[in-house]
Design an enzyme around this catalytic site. Structure first.
Site, PDB file in Angstrom:
ATOM      1  N   ALA A  74       0.833  -1.200   0.000  1.00  0.00           N
ATOM      2  CA  ALA A  74       0.000   0.000   0.000  1.00  0.00           C
ATOM      3  C   ALA A  74       0.873   1.258   0.000  1.00  0.00           C
ATOM      4  O   ALA A  74       1.980   1.250   0.535  1.00  0.00           O
ATOM      5  CB  ALA A  74      -0.908   0.000   1.221  1.00  0.00           C
ATOM      6  N   GLY A 119       0.766  -5.606   0.610  1.00  0.00           N
ATOM      7  CA  GLY A 119      -0.162  -5.699  -0.513  1.00  0.00           C
ATOM      8  C   GLY A 119       0.486  -6.181  -1.790  1.00  0.00           C
ATOM      9  O   GLY A 119      -0.173  -6.769  -2.650  1.00  0.00           O
ATOM     10  N   GLU A 122       0.422  -9.781  -1.506  1.00  0.00           N
ATOM     11  CA  GLU A 122      -0.980 -10.209  -1.607  1.00  0.00           C
ATOM     12  C   GLU A 122      -1.451 -10.252  -3.058  1.00  0.00           C
ATOM     13  O   GLU A 122      -2.237 -11.128  -3.436  1.00  0.00           O
ATOM     14  CB  GLU A 122      -1.874  -9.293  -0.765  1.00  0.00           C
ATOM     15  CG  GLU A 122      -1.680  -9.553   0.725  1.00  0.00           C
ATOM     16  CD  GLU A 122      -2.427  -8.565   1.600  1.00  0.00           C
ATOM     17  OE1 GLU A 122      -3.176  -9.013   2.486  1.00  0.00           O
ATOM     18  OE2 GLU A 122      -2.270  -7.340   1.418  1.00  0.00           O
ATOM     19  N   GLU A 142       2.478  -6.146   7.782  1.00  0.00           N
ATOM     20  CA  GLU A 142       1.471  -5.163   8.200  1.00  0.00           C
ATOM     21  C   GLU A 142       1.394  -4.923   9.704  1.00  0.00           C
ATOM     22  O   GLU A 142       1.191  -3.786  10.145  1.00  0.00           O
ATOM     23  CB  GLU A 142       0.083  -5.576   7.679  1.00  0.00           C
ATOM     24  CG  GLU A 142      -0.140  -5.287   6.204  1.00  0.00           C
ATOM     25  CD  GLU A 142       0.326  -6.408   5.280  1.00  0.00           C
ATOM     26  OE1 GLU A 142      -0.046  -6.388   4.090  1.00  0.00           O
ATOM     27  OE2 GLU A 142       1.069  -7.313   5.744  1.00  0.00           O
TER      28      GLU A 142
END
Length: 268
Positions: A74, A119, A122, A142
């Site tokens: 992110a 992310g 991910e 995270e």
């Protein structure tokens, strides 16, 4: 590169290979190591929506234009500027990128080099297969910045490597280098430095030689059956089999086998 390309917003490019049967979704925000901003998340989602509707595409390969990173997760600089209300509004936008990749109906391959963190990892986990080069560093850090993996990581990682191993990786927030990542099952194949894209596209070409109807039905059965008990899973498989049993692809596949020639898939 492929013979034609299409840009989605500023940060995502889709290229075609193998006569259009392989689509390459390129994360192209090099100035930020592909950090996923709201704009980039929208673009990933839009590209996936477009690709999902394309009957000719048999495989999607997710790659990066940055030489030292697949994606660092992110965009925390952008997140830092958000009010609570803005963060709430941004959440469906962010989710749209991850579910966009996850819900592509055809097989997907991630080509990972350098950092694939948070992310970024991910997005790779949302793919069916991950090809990584020797420079790859993956992880879900995270909890070290006060959040949790929110792009599917808490669900996709245990499905890939088991509950305890996923817990250790998520709770420790540690980064894992390529060799250990392969050993733990975090990635599926490790290739020479700089070869992740080439090898992922080669793998995609091998997959794309097969029946598009068969590939999508097999993916559906794999995804929908996961986590069900065996009896229910076999019903899912049977439904997927019935969806292909009377297809043009099956008729062509059997005919080509008997005539000892390469199939010309009608894709229906």
């Amino acid at each position: 590169m492929g013979d034609d390309q299409q840009r989605f917003g500023e940060f995502v490019v889709v290229r075609r290979h193998e006569g259009g049967t392989v689509a390459e979704l390129v994360l192209d925000r090099p100035k930020a190591m592909n950090a996923v901003s709201s704009d980039m998340a929208r673009s990933i989602g839009a590209a996936c929506t477009a690709l999902g509707g394309e009957r000719d595409v048999r495989v999607v390969v997710v790659t990066s234009s940055h030489e030292r990173a697949f994606c660092v997760g992110a965009d925390l600089k952008e997140r830092n500027s958000f009010s609570d209300a803005e963060l709430v509004r941004q959440r469906p936008v962010a989710r749209g990128a991850y579910t966009g990749v996850l819900e592509l109906p055809m097989p997907t391959v991630a080509a990972v080099h350098g950092f694939a963190l948070g992310g970024g990892f991910e997005l790779a986990l949302a793919c069916d297969l991950i090809v990584a080069d020797e420079s790859a560093v993956v992880g879900l850090p995270e909890v070290s910045v006060g959040v949790i993996p929110g792009g599917g990581g808490t669900q996709l990682l245990p499905r890939r490597v088991g509950a305890a191993r996923a817990a250790e990786l998520i709770f420790s927030a540690r980064r894992v280098e390529a060799a250990e990542a392969a050993e733990l099952g975090l990635v599926d194949q490790v290739v020479a430095a700089g070869q992740d894209r080439t090898e992922a596209l080669a793998l995609a070409a091998r997959i794309a030689a097969n029946s598009p109807v068969g590939l999508r039905a097999a993916k559906r059965a794999l995804r929908l059956g996961h986590g069900l008990d065996l009896r229910a899973g076999l019903e899912v498989e049977d439904a997927a089999w019935r969806s292909v049993a009377f297809s043009g692809d099956r008729a062509e596949g059997v005919a080509a086998f008997n005539e000892k020639r390469k199939p010309q898939w009608p894709g229906e």
